[in-house]
Design an enzyme around this catalytic site. Structure first.
Site, PDB file in Angstrom:
ATOM      1  CE  LYS A 189      -4.357  -1.697   1.865  1.00  0.00           C
ATOM      2  NZ  LYS A 189      -5.422  -1.507   2.865  1.00  0.00           N
TER       3      LYS A 189
ATOM      4  CE  LYS B  82      -8.391  -8.498  -2.561  1.00  0.00           C
ATOM      5  NZ  LYS B  82      -9.087  -8.392  -1.304  1.00  0.00           N
TER       6      LYS B  82
ATOM      7  CE  LYS C  58     -15.031  -3.223   0.916  1.00  0.00           C
ATOM      8  NZ  LYS C  58     -13.707  -3.039   1.558  1.00  0.00           N
TER       9      LYS C  58
HETATM   10  P1  ADP Z   1     -11.643  -5.027  -0.687  1.00  0.00           P
HETATM   11  O1  ADP Z   1     -10.452  -5.465  -1.490  1.00  0.00           O
HETATM   12  O2  ADP Z   1     -12.925  -5.254  -1.387  1.00  0.00           O
HETATM   13  O3  ADP Z   1     -11.505  -3.627  -0.154  1.00  0.00           O
HETATM   14  P2  ADP Z   1     -11.046  -5.876   1.994  1.00  0.00           P
HETATM   15  O4  ADP Z   1      -9.575  -5.926   1.796  1.00  0.00           O
HETATM   16  O5  ADP Z   1     -11.633  -4.730   2.728  1.00  0.00           O
HETATM   17  O6  ADP Z   1     -11.739  -5.995   0.559  1.00  0.00           O
HETATM   18  O7  ADP Z   1     -11.500  -7.226   2.658  1.00  0.00           O
HETATM   19  C1  ADP Z   1     -12.672  -7.388   3.427  1.00  0.00           C
HETATM   20  C2  ADP Z   1     -12.920  -8.876   3.600  1.00  0.00           C
HETATM   21  O8  ADP Z   1     -13.368  -9.445   2.364  1.00  0.00           O
HETATM   22  C3  ADP Z   1     -11.703  -9.679   4.004  1.00  0.00           C
HETATM   23  O9  ADP Z   1     -12.130 -10.683   4.912  1.00  0.00           O
HETATM   24  C4  ADP Z   1     -11.204 -10.287   2.710  1.00  0.00           C
HETATM   25  O10 ADP Z   1     -10.506 -11.492   2.895  1.00  0.00           O
HETATM   26  C5  ADP Z   1     -12.519 -10.510   1.954  1.00  0.00           C
HETATM   27  N1  ADP Z   1     -12.329 -10.376   0.511  1.00  0.00           N
HETATM   28  C6  ADP Z   1     -12.102  -9.220  -0.148  1.00  0.00           C
HETATM   29  N2  ADP Z   1     -12.004  -9.421  -1.471  1.00  0.00           N
HETATM   30  C7  ADP Z   1     -12.169 -10.760  -1.660  1.00  0.00           C
HETATM   31  C8  ADP Z   1     -12.167 -11.597  -2.815  1.00  0.00           C
HETATM   32  N3  ADP Z   1     -11.987 -11.087  -4.005  1.00  0.00           N
HETATM   33  N4  ADP Z   1     -12.386 -12.911  -2.655  1.00  0.00           N
HETATM   34  C9  ADP Z   1     -12.587 -13.434  -1.411  1.00  0.00           C
HETATM   35  N5  ADP Z   1     -12.596 -12.697  -0.279  1.00  0.00           N
HETATM   36  C10 ADP Z   1     -12.382 -11.373  -0.387  1.00  0.00           C
HETATM   37 NA    NA Z   2      -9.421  -2.754   0.680  1.00  0.00          NA
END
Ligand code: ADP
Ligand code: NA
Length: 321
Positions: free
Chosen positions: A105, A188, A191
């Protein structure tokens, strides 16, 4: 989860919320919307407040029950920031610098923009966990290093000041739970993806969701078979189908043997729309009554605070404050 968007995405739902929902029956669970963590990226104040409420509404709509579990907003419980400070004083600079999420990050934000808060992010996460005398933390693979740091900090504090914290265990959900971007199926789903074309938002209208699935990137060989390396798009759709129906990958391969991608995509579309449609409706209903939602979150923050404040009082006492 961080309130970092207006809507959660399919990966958050399949990889996190579905597992958390199931864990509620077995555990006395604490779930929070981590708005303090969200401050490590630039935020518009009014938007942050709204995203926090929307994220909480989606937790509830997805089946997190605020009467059974404790569902609260991180900043409503002041002990998080206070314990994070104390834990930061026993965290090594080099130790924090080895966190791969920080390296990723801070590289993305640039050395001059990355904040000290981004650096101490995992220490705040350790406070989130340790305040509740947590036994297990359900995390994705990417967060495992942070739980390891949390364990190290708990053990270090206990060794220095006496038994204070329970040392938590990470629980990694099954491997099939990782969801990829529909347009870029080697990254992946997130958001914070740069393009939203391949992101399935929980709060998208169902016909938008349907279109995104029908347009998902696949390949040219026309066989519904799981092969992450050579067929990432099809494999991703299979993962989504399997997660939402409880079918195995082998069952899906059998069911769609000799049929084209069109048929398979329609099946995935129907499964996703049937799952997300009602969640979306419920979330919008909750957001229609913000006063009631705020009341539920305040009551849950009080439940969380009762536990967190007891831990923090013990910590203050032990370190001499
Ligand atoms: P994002 O990348 O959407 O901001 P976060 O990093 O805030 O997601 O993760 C929030 C939760 O969602 C965590 O428990 C993470 O492991 C899960 N998560 C996020 N993206 C995925 C994905 N593409 N597949 C499976 N689990 C995910
Ligand atoms: Na995130």
């Amino acid at each position: 989860m961080q309130p970092s968007a207006d809507s959660l995405q399919a990966g958050n739902y399949i990889g996190a919320l579905m597992q958390w929902r199931d864990m509620q029956t077995e555990y006395d669970a604490f779930f929070s919307v981590v708005d303090l963590h969200a401050l490590t990226a630039p935020q518009d104040p009014a938007e942050l407040r709204e995203k926090t409420r929307r994220t909480a509404a989606q937790y509830i709509a997805a089946g997190i029950e605020p009467s059974r579990s404790t569902l609260y907003v991180q900043s409503h419980v002041r002990a998080h920031a206070e314990l994070a400070w104390i834990l930061s004083t026993i965290t090594g600079f080099g130790e924090a610098g080895r966190m791969t999420q920080f390296k990723d990050k801070s590289q993305k934000q640039g050395a001059d923009n990355a904040s000290v808060g981004l650096f101490t992010y995992p220490v705040l996460m350790a406070a989130d966990i340790l305040l509740y005398q947590t036994d297990v933390v359900p995390v994705g693979d990417d967060q495992k290093q942070h739980v390891e740091l949390t364990r190290d900090l708990a053990e270090r504090f206990n060794a220095r000041f006496g038994e204070t914290f329970r040392v938590p265990q990470p629980v990694i959900p099954r491997e099939t739970a990782r969801i990829y971007d529909l347009q870029n199926p080697t990254s992946k789903m997130s958001k914070s993806a740069e393009s939203h074309a391949g992101v399935l938002w929980l709060l998208d209208e169902v016909d938008v969701t349907a279109k995104k699935i029908m347009r998902a990137v696949t390949d040219n060989d026309g066989v519904v078979a799981y092969d992450r390396e050579n067929k990432p798009g099809v494999s991703n759709l299979m993962t989504i189908h399997a997660a939402l129906t409880g079918r195995t990958i082998a069952q899906i391969e059998d069911e769609f043997a000799g049929r084209g991608y069109g048929d398979f995509k329609k099946a995935v579309r129907d499964v996703v729309v049937a799952e997300f449609g009602p969640v979306r409706e419920r979330a919008l209903e909750l957001l229609d009554d913000p006063a009631e939602l705020d009341r539920v979150l305040a009551a849950n923050a009080a439940k969380a605070e009762a536990v967190a404040d007891a831990t923090l009082a013990d910590v203050y006492d032990r370190v001499g404050l």
